[in-house]
Design an enzyme around this catalytic site. Structure first.
Site, short mmCIF file in Angstrom:
data_model
loop_
_atom_site.label_atom_id
_atom_site.label_comp_id
_atom_site.label_asym_id
_atom_site.label_seq_id
_atom_site.Cartn_x
_atom_site.Cartn_y
_atom_site.Cartn_z
N LYS A 29 61.82 63.08 93.69
CA LYS A 29 62.56 64.34 93.81
C LYS A 29 61.59 65.51 93.98
CE LYS A 29 66.31 64.77 91.46
NZ LYS A 29 66.87 64.48 90.17
N ARG A 99 65.54 68.64 85.81
CA ARG A 99 65.96 67.35 86.38
C ARG A 99 64.86 66.31 86.29
NH1 ARG A 99 69.77 68.07 90.80
NH2 ARG A 99 70.74 70.07 90.53
N GLY A 108 70.66 58.07 88.67
CA GLY A 108 71.52 58.32 87.51
C GLY A 108 71.03 57.72 86.20
N MET A 110 68.22 58.47 84.43
CA MET A 110 67.62 59.40 83.47
C MET A 110 68.43 60.70 83.45
SD MET A 110 63.64 58.57 84.16
CE MET A 110 63.77 58.91 85.88
N ARG A 343 66.36 61.72 99.59
CA ARG A 343 65.58 60.50 99.36
C ARG A 343 66.06 59.46 100.35
NH1 ARG A 343 68.33 59.46 93.51
NH2 ARG A 343 70.43 59.29 94.24
N HIS A 462 63.91 20.28 89.85
CA HIS A 462 64.40 19.49 90.97
C HIS A 462 65.57 20.18 91.67
CE1 HIS A 462 66.97 16.28 92.69
NE2 HIS A 462 65.80 15.88 93.18
N ARG A 568 58.26 15.89 101.76
CA ARG A 568 58.17 15.11 100.51
C ARG A 568 58.79 13.75 100.82
NH1 ARG A 568 59.54 20.54 98.22
NH2 ARG A 568 58.13 20.97 96.49
N ARG A 624 53.37 14.30 103.08
CA ARG A 624 52.72 14.01 101.81
C ARG A 624 53.05 12.59 101.37
NH1 ARG A 624 54.52 17.27 96.59
NH2 ARG A 624 56.32 15.88 96.71
N SER A 770 46.19 22.19 101.16
CA SER A 770 47.47 22.89 101.01
C SER A 770 47.70 23.10 99.51
CB SER A 770 48.59 22.05 101.61
OG SER A 770 49.82 22.69 101.38
N GLY A 772 49.48 23.33 96.31
CA GLY A 772 50.77 22.99 95.70
C GLY A 772 50.91 23.92 94.51
N THR A 773 51.37 25.12 94.77
CA THR A 773 51.32 26.15 93.72
C THR A 773 52.33 25.91 92.59
OG1 THR A 773 52.63 27.47 95.26
CG2 THR A 773 50.30 28.02 95.05
N ASN A 774 53.29 25.00 92.81
CA ASN A 774 54.20 24.67 91.70
C ASN A 774 53.41 23.97 90.61
OD1 ASN A 774 56.21 25.55 93.41
ND2 ASN A 774 56.75 23.49 94.09
N ASP A 775 52.73 22.88 91.00
CA ASP A 775 51.94 22.15 90.01
C ASP A 775 50.73 22.95 89.57
OD1 ASP A 775 53.06 19.64 89.18
OD2 ASP A 775 52.97 19.03 91.28
N CYS A 837 52.18 25.37 100.06
CA CYS A 837 53.46 24.68 100.29
C CYS A 837 54.31 24.64 99.02
CB CYS A 837 53.23 23.29 100.84
SG CYS A 837 52.48 22.17 99.65
N TYR A 857 48.57 29.63 106.69
CA TYR A 857 50.03 29.59 106.75
C TYR A 857 50.64 29.55 105.35
CZ TYR A 857 49.74 24.57 105.76
OH TYR A 857 49.49 23.36 105.16
C1 PEP Z 1 53.71 21.80 94.39
O1 PEP Z 1 53.36 21.27 93.33
O2 PEP Z 1 53.57 23.00 94.62
C2 PEP Z 1 54.38 21.00 95.41
C3 PEP Z 1 54.68 21.52 96.58
O3 PEP Z 1 54.73 19.74 95.07
P1 PEP Z 1 56.04 19.36 94.21
O4 PEP Z 1 56.82 20.60 94.03
O5 PEP Z 1 56.75 18.34 95.00
O6 PEP Z 1 55.42 18.83 92.99
MG MG Z 2 53.25 19.11 93.28
#
Ligand code: PEP
Ligand code: MG
Length: 897
Positions: A29, A99, A108, A110, A343, A462, A568, A624, A770, A772-775, A837, A857
């Site tokens: 503002k 204000r 709205g 604050m 705004r 899952h 997978r 994989r 690659s 596997g950012t989940n694990d 991935c 990627y």
């Molecule tokens: C991961 O671990 O990031 C991955 C892609 O493998 P998954 O989720 O199947 O374990």
């Molecule tokens: Mg994994």
């Protein structure tokens, strides 16, 4: 003032010390009011106390930093000079508003106080000056109400009630029908309420009023709704609110005055036409409070054509200047228009895309700016997935909230049994599959359901992963519900939902709603197509898809995937007719029996790989090798055990023995990933053969195949080398059998921290990485990805964590491993291909991180590709902008010093 920090920035005709670049310091503002003054837009003069002043005051129990009070008085002098009035003066009084306004708009949330500077004497002077006692008493009673409410915490309802009593006494319906005398009496009654509630008289000294009001607005930064709003909208890293003190202009001066809100384009449809509402003879809060029904802005064109024309011209000017649709607050005082705020307006996904395309076509912005600034990933999400109609349900119909695991809205009858979901689909019925948690065995039912609801599990459980892959709505980890499979019910508090009851699921918000709610269908209109074609024209980091079947691969290609980043293979095992071969392989007691079962599985795998290669002709496909622990392929329920034993022609005892043998305390840390291929090399052999044979056959048919074979869950280079040797040997065998060959690569997932730390060594042997950012997240934090929801909400509430790390990549820890491994890998092989991935590959912030880290990627579910593409282009474009804005902020700070 020299020597002390500058906390106050004035704006008006004679001076403007702020600019639109200074939002962090002056709030949206304050920064925009200064900017509008520079543009010559009619804005009442004022000054803004910086967010730094707020931070200091909040930290020091309302004690102001040195110099702030003097700077505020100087600011008041500035307003007095421009308005030719004096604050607190009885003959020619200046009234001001106080204000709030943070760097990020929090509409709205604050507080604001209007009409400061009034007391009994000032009121008399004002009446003399304006000859309008009704207006003066109206402003006075509003001031006592607002001050009492915001500064002293008196319930606004007490004041409202008093107005209602008076309307009853005077036998009138509307506030505007109350006379000047009524309003005078009302202000006296309001003062009594004030005294009753606080034990003190209403403060008569305008200077005290100002200081109290500024402190109260500072404090409103931490009120409950503001804190909640920041949490819901993930607004972080701000230090407080700025406070703007501004000369009052009055919309309640009579029939020639009014106040309103107007968008330069329609925020729901994007239509290029003024959209908004106003009220005659009213102050700002009346429009939002809903006491009187506002009039559509179009009406102003007929009632006050000159004012409407002025407003239209200012709207055009501001839109051109800010290069975006504006949300404007205005007041008309005795026929003269003033702008109190502008705004960038909030809008729906449809409107965002239409406005972006229109602004480019109108020559107001170029395509790059439209992509970078005008459409957010969440806007595309709204377009790509069905949503509930905005008024289709009430808050009290929400019976639970879980994780917004896969976006979109779905309605259906509740079923608990995946088999029943499949049968319902065959009968053309819509169902929502409700499970405590899902397992690969449930995929048939999951595919048949309109949406999936689980009581347990996190963002990478899952259910979440599979649903996202299919673009199917999913709410996961909904702890508000208790599922009872035996009685085919789930409970949420004292509400019981039985099989066959309708529920509605919102995978975008995580809400579970009782009953069948109305859906708004997705439509890819021409504006969407135009916009997305511009996005795809930009050069960016590639976006691949996670796809497990030829059908998914086709969808991925239709959304513009640059390849497949993760197949997978185990998901293929659950297709009808295959699972029993997998079970036979698991039940085999020796290598020979295992090989026989695998031989039967090979044609199925080959068929799927061939289908995927064909769909991705000319693009890389990463496949994989088998990853999950084997127990996931065996049944767990007694009825299922009986049936499977019968299908396999073995005794139940034998099957139960095997199930017990495969049981593990921590299956996610157990016999899975490359460990399976090392224990049972024949599994790797079969999968390598299926991939290479399919690739050769397709190549023979003229399809360009680029197979990338990926080894999961390695923690040491030796594991990788062991598996690679098998793959290379099998490939050679296939080549000599068929007298032909195909180019292929063998790479690995980096998902164990040790692998990330030893990435240099691994890069000597691997063709690609690659993440596997989940694990990798699971193992870096030591948080089970399936159980994290048990404590994650608390962690987020307590700000131990800022975000769900399974959703948004934790840059500090997991990100550091990604950066270290990327650097180490590329030190060995300069052009090592590296991607992500895990589920983070579809998250805009994580995509920006991947871009910054120099990855080749990201890979995400086919349905997220347009969103990921937009995020990736925005990361590229904002990189340039970030550098520029750093310079602007810096020069602002320098000019203060
Ligand atoms: C991961 O671990 O990031 C991955 C892609 O493998 P998954 O989720 O199947 O374990
Ligand atoms: Mg994994």
């Amino acid at each position: 003032m020299s020597g002390s920090t500058k906390y106050v920035y004035s704006f008006g005709n004679s001076i403007t010390e702020g600019s639109k670049q200074m939002k962090k310091l002056l709030g949206g503002k304050g920064a925009n009011l200064s900017e509008m003054c520079s543009l010559g837009v009619p804005v009442p003069p004022g000054f803004t106390l910086s967010t730094e002043a707020c931070k200091h005051s909040l930290k020091n129990r309302s004690e102001w930093p040195t110099g702030l009070l003097e700077q505020v008085y100087t600011g008041i002098l500035h307003i007095e000079k421009e308005m030719r009035q004096q604050y607190g003066d009885e003959a020619n009084p200046l009234l001001v508003s106080v204000r709030s306004g943070a760097a990020v708009s929090m509409p709205g949330m604050m507080d604001t106080i209007l009409n400061l500077g009034m007391n009994d004497k000032v009121v008399e002077g004002l009446i003399k000056k304006t000859e309008n006692p009704r207006f003066v008493y109206d402003s006075y009673r509003r001031f006592i109400d607002m001050f009492g409410n915001v500064v002293m915490g008196i319930s606004h309802n007490l004041f409202e009630q008093e107005i209602d009593y008076m309307k009853l006494e005077r036998q009138v319906k509307e506030d505007v029908e109350l006379s000047a005398d009524d309003l005078l009496e009302l202000s006296c009654r309001f003062k009594k309420i004030y005294k009753n509630e606080t034990g003190e008289d209403f403060p008569e000294d305008p200077k005290d009023q100002l200081i109290y009001a500024i402190n109260a607005v500072f404090e409103s930064w931490n009120n409950e709704r503001a804190v909640k709003y920041r949490k819901i909208n993930n607004i972080k890293g701000l230090i407080g609110t700025a406070v703007t003190v501004q000369a009052m202009v009055f919309g309640n001066m009579g029939k020639d005055s009014g106040t309103g809100v107007c968008f330069t384009r329609n925020p729901s449809t994007g239509e290029a036409d003024l959209y908004g509402e106003y009220l005659i003879n009213a102050q700002g809060e009346d429009v939002v409070a809903g006491i009187r029904t506002p009039i559509l802005i179009k009406d102003l064109a007929m009632k006050k054509p000159r004012v409407y024309e002025d407003l239209q011209n200012i709207c055009l000017q501001l839109e051109e200047h800010y290069k975006d649709m504006q949300d404007i607050e205005f007041t008309i005082q005795n026929g003269q228009l003033f702008i109190l705020q502008t705004r960038n307006g909030k809008r729906t996904g449809h409107a965002a895309v239409k406005i972006a395309v229109d602004l480019v076509n109108e020559g107001i912005v170029d395509r790059k700016t439209a992509i970078r600034d005008l459409v957010e990933p969440k806007h595309l999400e709204q377009l790509l997935h069905p949503q509930f109609k905005s008024d289709s349900f009430d808050e009290d119909e929400i019976i639970g909230t879980g994780l917004a695991a896969s976006p979109g809205a779905a309605v259906g009858k509740v079923v608990f049994d995946p088999q029943k979901a499949e049968e319902a689909k065959e009968n053309g019925e819509a169902v929502i599959l409700v499970r405590i948690e899902t397992s690969p065995e449930d995929v048939g039912g999951m595919a048949s359901a309109e949406g999936i609801l689980t009581a347990r599990g996190g963002m990478t459980s899952h259910a979440a992963v599979v649903a996202r892959g299919w673009g199917k709505p999913c709410v996961a980890g909904c702890h508000d519900i208790v599922v009872d499979y035996n009685r085919n019910i789930f409970k949420s508090g004292d509400i019981t939902v039985s099989e066959g009851d309708w529920i509605s699921l919102d995978g975008t918000t995580g809400n579970v709603i009782l009953g069948k709610k109305e859906l708004e269908k997705t439509t890819f209109n021409p504006d969407y197509k135009t916009f997305i074609s511009w996005v795809y024209e930009e050069e960016v980091m590639a976006v691949r898809a996670n796809a497990d079947t030829p059908e998914d691969a086709e969808v991925a290609r239709s959304y513009g995937a640059a390849g497949i980043g993760l197949t997978r293979t185990e998901h293929m095992f659950f297709k009808p007719g295959r699972i029993n071969y997998v079970r036979k392989m698991i039940m085999a007691e020796n290598e020979e029996d295992r090989k026989t079962a695998l031989d039967e599985l090979l044609p199925f795998q080959k068929e799927d790989f061939a289908g995927i290669f064909e769909a991705m002709d000319g693009l890389p496909v990463t496949i994989r090798l088998l990853d999950p622990p084997l127990h996931e392929f065996l049944p767990s329920e007694p009825a299922e055990i009986k049936k499977v034993a019968h299908d396999l022609g073995i005794s139940e005892e034998k099957l139960i023995d095997k199930i017990n043998l495969l049981k593990e305390y921590n299956p996610m840390l157990g016999h899975r990933g490359c460990r399976l291929g090392i224990s049972y090399p024949e599994i790797t052999e079969m999968q390598a053969r299926a991939i290479i044979e399919a690739a050769c056959e397709l190549q023979e048919k003229g399809v360009e195949v680029l197979p990338e074979i990926m080894i999961p869950l390695i923690g040491s280079v030796e594991e990788f080398v062991h598996q690679r040797k098998i793959i290379d040997r099998v490939a050679e065998e296939v080549f000599s059998e068929i007298g032909d060959s195909v180019e292929y690569q063998v790479g690995t997932m980096i998902e164990i921290p040790r692998a990330a730390l030893l990435a240099g060594k691994i890069a000597r042997e691997a063709d690609f990485f690659s993440f596997g950012t989940n694990d990798l997240t699971q193992l870096t934090f030591g948080f089970s990805r399936d159980d994290v929801v048990k404590f994650l909400p608390q962690y987020l509430d307590m700000e131990i964590l800022q975000n769900d790390p399974f959703q948004e990549l934790d840059e500090d820890g997991v990100g550091l491993l990604v950066q270290t491994a990327t650097e180490a890998g590329r030190n060995i092989k300069g052009n090592l291909k590296i991607g992500i991935c895990g589920e983070h590959g579809g998250d805009p912030k994580s995509i920006a991180f991947a871009y910054k880290t120099g990855l080749n990627y990201v890979s995400c579910s086919p349905f997220r590709i347009p969103i990921a593409h937009l995020a990736s282009v925005q990361a590229t474009l904002s990189n340039v902008e970030m550098e520029e804005s750093k310079v602007t902020e810096l020069s602002a700070v320098e000019s203060i010093a």
